[in-house]
Design a protein around this motif. Structure first.
Motif, short mmCIF file in Angstrom:
data_model
loop_
_atom_site.label_atom_id
_atom_site.label_comp_id
_atom_site.label_asym_id
_atom_site.label_seq_id
_atom_site.Cartn_x
_atom_site.Cartn_y
_atom_site.Cartn_z
N ALA A 140 0.95 -1.19 0.08
CA ALA A 140 0.02 0.26 0.11
C ALA A 140 0.70 1.32 -0.07
O ALA A 140 0.46 2.25 -0.51
CB ALA A 140 -1.00 -0.26 1.09
N SER A 141 2.13 1.18 0.67
CA SER A 141 2.86 2.43 0.77
C SER A 141 3.21 2.61 -0.86
O SER A 141 3.32 4.02 -1.11
CB SER A 141 4.06 2.01 1.58
N THR A 239 -5.23 2.61 10.71
CA THR A 239 -4.17 1.68 11.44
C THR A 239 -4.51 1.68 12.87
O THR A 239 -4.28 0.48 13.37
CB THR A 239 -2.73 1.92 11.09
N ASP A 264 -7.19 5.68 1.15
CA ASP A 264 -6.35 4.45 1.74
C ASP A 264 -7.30 3.63 2.46
O ASP A 264 -7.65 3.64 3.46
CB ASP A 264 -5.19 4.93 2.96
N ASN A 293 -5.47 -3.77 0.11
CA ASN A 293 -4.37 -4.88 -0.03
C ASN A 293 -4.89 -6.17 0.37
O ASN A 293 -5.20 -6.63 1.53
CB ASN A 293 -3.52 -4.55 1.39
N1 PLP Z 1 -2.30 1.87 5.18
C1 PLP Z 1 -3.05 1.77 6.27
C2 PLP Z 1 -4.23 1.98 6.51
C3 PLP Z 1 -2.34 0.52 6.95
O1 PLP Z 1 -2.65 -0.09 7.94
C4 PLP Z 1 -1.00 0.03 6.36
C5 PLP Z 1 -0.42 -0.98 7.36
O2 PLP Z 1 -0.86 -1.72 8.04
C6 PLP Z 1 -0.57 0.69 5.16
C7 PLP Z 1 -1.24 1.50 4.72
C8 PLP Z 1 0.85 0.23 4.59
O3 PLP Z 1 0.71 -1.11 4.39
P1 PLP Z 1 1.77 -1.68 3.50
O4 PLP Z 1 2.78 -2.69 4.21
O5 PLP Z 1 1.15 -2.59 2.21
O6 PLP Z 1 2.63 -0.74 2.74
#
Ligand code: PLP
Length: 471
Positions: A140-141, A239, A264, A293
């Motif tokens: 996701a990043s 998160t 997101d 994801n």
């Molecule tokens: N966005 C949210 C809301 C998340 O909770 C997370 C990870 O827990 C991420 C982004 C980042 O995910 P990734 O590890 O796939 O980059």
């Protein structure tokens, strides 16, 4: 390796994995080692001569497994609990066998076309409209980074050609997030050269959701001060608490000020495939892009993140660069993955998602997510009914935020931290924490395909034992 050995060892390895899952409940969830323990046991140089697979697999048991934190353990409740699944593992295995680099359509038509089809299936399952086209990245990043890069391309400031440094004509470009947004957005802003100053954090309400009125005020203030607001990132499933930003209120602000709206939904997006939870994506039909994801809550092995975007042309404009050695006769007619991101070669990730979606079916996937939400509500009710514990946030999905509050204890932060460390050190469950309203908060996330009510009741008992021991 000759084919007989490959067959024999392959069967052995699948047996090994089956046994691993069979006895995973008996392993400590958190790796019970000290920093440096594994390194100290490994040779400092690669072997000069090849070794037998038998010797290598023996070392898997002896060295690697004890140094693993078992994300596939049913009592893994930390961060966002996730899990692989059998069809996902088979997908990974095949993808390694094919070893395709899907940079151009012709270097892997199967990967390119299966990705488009599978992401359209997922889009339909999530109730997103057909204007959203999907593309797979690793995390996701990275998906959000690409979305913000496309958003920046939309402001027509020629950043691709001229860059951002040494430009007196460029105002301060601003991205807006809530105070509860994931750090990946701030990292994306840093990586894209917008600087931390380019990110404005908007306050949240009592339920940790972005305050839309404060967002509107911040955008207007920035405009008055000569900044160029260009993007808002709303979070569906934050998160810390899994709170859901009010996208139906945020979208009109974005439309009024021509801001790109990126959502997101890295964690919670998967839950929208459950019909009664689809409402979590309310307003997202007005978003420009959205990340979800499958490697978080769709039983797909890490990594696989999906970016849905309404403006693939802008994403392509931001990233496409085709040197002579990559030119192909069909390039105008087909999609080539490398046109939509910083990577050239791309893994064949769609294969595992295709296998997961076909094996479980929409209803099978939804049933598992629904059950996780039920288990989270059950755990929350145990917390709520106990005089010694309290809930610290609503539980819209499968994450519970809570802490111990036994009578007579004053330093609750220290107590809860100690309870968490002690539960984690027991190896019987793994929890993580956050800070809410300046209170150390325990998080219990349910997302593993093997987690049952028994595991949830066990961790509740364990938490109570630890709390009584310390109280
Ligand atoms: N966005 C949210 C809301 C998340 O909770 C997370 C990870 O827990 C991420 C982004 C980042 O995910 P990734 O590890 O796939 O980059």
């Amino acid at each position: 390796m000759n084919k007989e050995d490959f067959r024999r060892l392959g069967h052995d390895l699948i047996d090994w994995i089956a046994d691993y899952f069979d006895h995973i409940d008996d392993l400590p969830v958190l790796a019970a080692i000290e920093p440096g323990d594994l390194k100290a046991k490994l040779p400092t140089r690669a072997p000069a001569q090849g070794e037998s697979m038998e010797a290598i697999i023996a070392d898997l048991d002896r060295l690697i497994v004890p140094a693993l934190t078992h994300w596939s353990h049913p009592s893994f409740f930390a961060y966002f609990a996730t899990s692989t699944s059998a069809p996902g593992i088979f997908g990974e295995l095949l993808s390694a066998a094919f070893d395709n680099k899907a940079m151009l359509w012709r270097t892997s038509p199967a990967s390119t076309e299966l990705e488009e089809v599978v992401l359209d299936w997922l889009r339909q399952m999530m109730g997103l409209d057909p204007g959203m086209l999907g593309i797979i990245y690793d995390t996701a990043s990275v998906s959000s980074l690409h979305a913000i890069a496309a958003a920046r391309e939309s402001v027509e400031m020629r950043v691709r050609e001229e860059g951002m440094s040494g430009r007196p004509d460029l105002p301060l470009l601003r991205v807006y997030v809530s105070e509860q947004s994931h750090s990946s957005i701030e990292k994306a802003v840093i990586t894209l050269g917008l600087g931390q100053r380019g990110l404005r954090k908007v306050p949240t309400d009592a339920q940790f959701r972005m305050d839309a009125t404060a967002l509107a005020g911040a955008v207007e203030e920035d405009k008055r001060n000569g900044c160029l607001p260009f993007c808002v990132v709303a979070t569906v499933g934050t998160t810390s608490t899994s709170s859901i930003d009010p996208v139906p209120e945020i979208a009109p602000i974005c439309e009024q000020h021509s801001l790109w709206l990126h959502v997101d939904a890295a964690y919670a997006g998967s839950a929208s495939i459950v019909p009664e939870l689809r409402h979590i994506l309310a307003g997202c039909e007005r978003a420009d892009s959205l990340v979800t994801n499958p490697h978080k809550w769709l039983f797909t092995p890490f990594d696989l993140s999906v970016l849905y975007c309404r403006h693939m042309d802008l994403l392509k404009r931001a990233f496409s660069l085709v040197p002579e050695y990559l030119r192909t006769p069909e390039q105008e007619k087909v999609r080539s993955g490398s046109d939509y991101g910083i990577q050239l070669g791309r893994r064949f990730r769609a294969l595992k998602l295709w296998m997961v979606m076909r094996y479980f079916g929409h209803e099978g996937l939804a049933a598992r997510i629904r059950e996780h939400c039920r288990l989270a509500r059950l755990f929350a009710s145990l917390v709520d009914e106990s005089p010694d514990w309290e809930l610290l946030a609503p539980v819209p999905l499968a994450l519970v935020c809570f802490r111990a509050t036994p009578e007579g204890m004053t330093d609750l932060d220290a107590l809860n931290e100690a309870i968490m460390h002690s539960v984690n050190a027991s190896g019987r469950a793994l929890l993580s924490h956050t800070r809410l309203n300046d209170k150390l908060t325990l998080r219990l996330s349910i997302g593993n395909i093997r987690t049952t009510e028994q595991h949830v009741r066990q961790v509740w008992q364990l938490l109570n034992e630890e709390m009584r021991r310390m109280g």
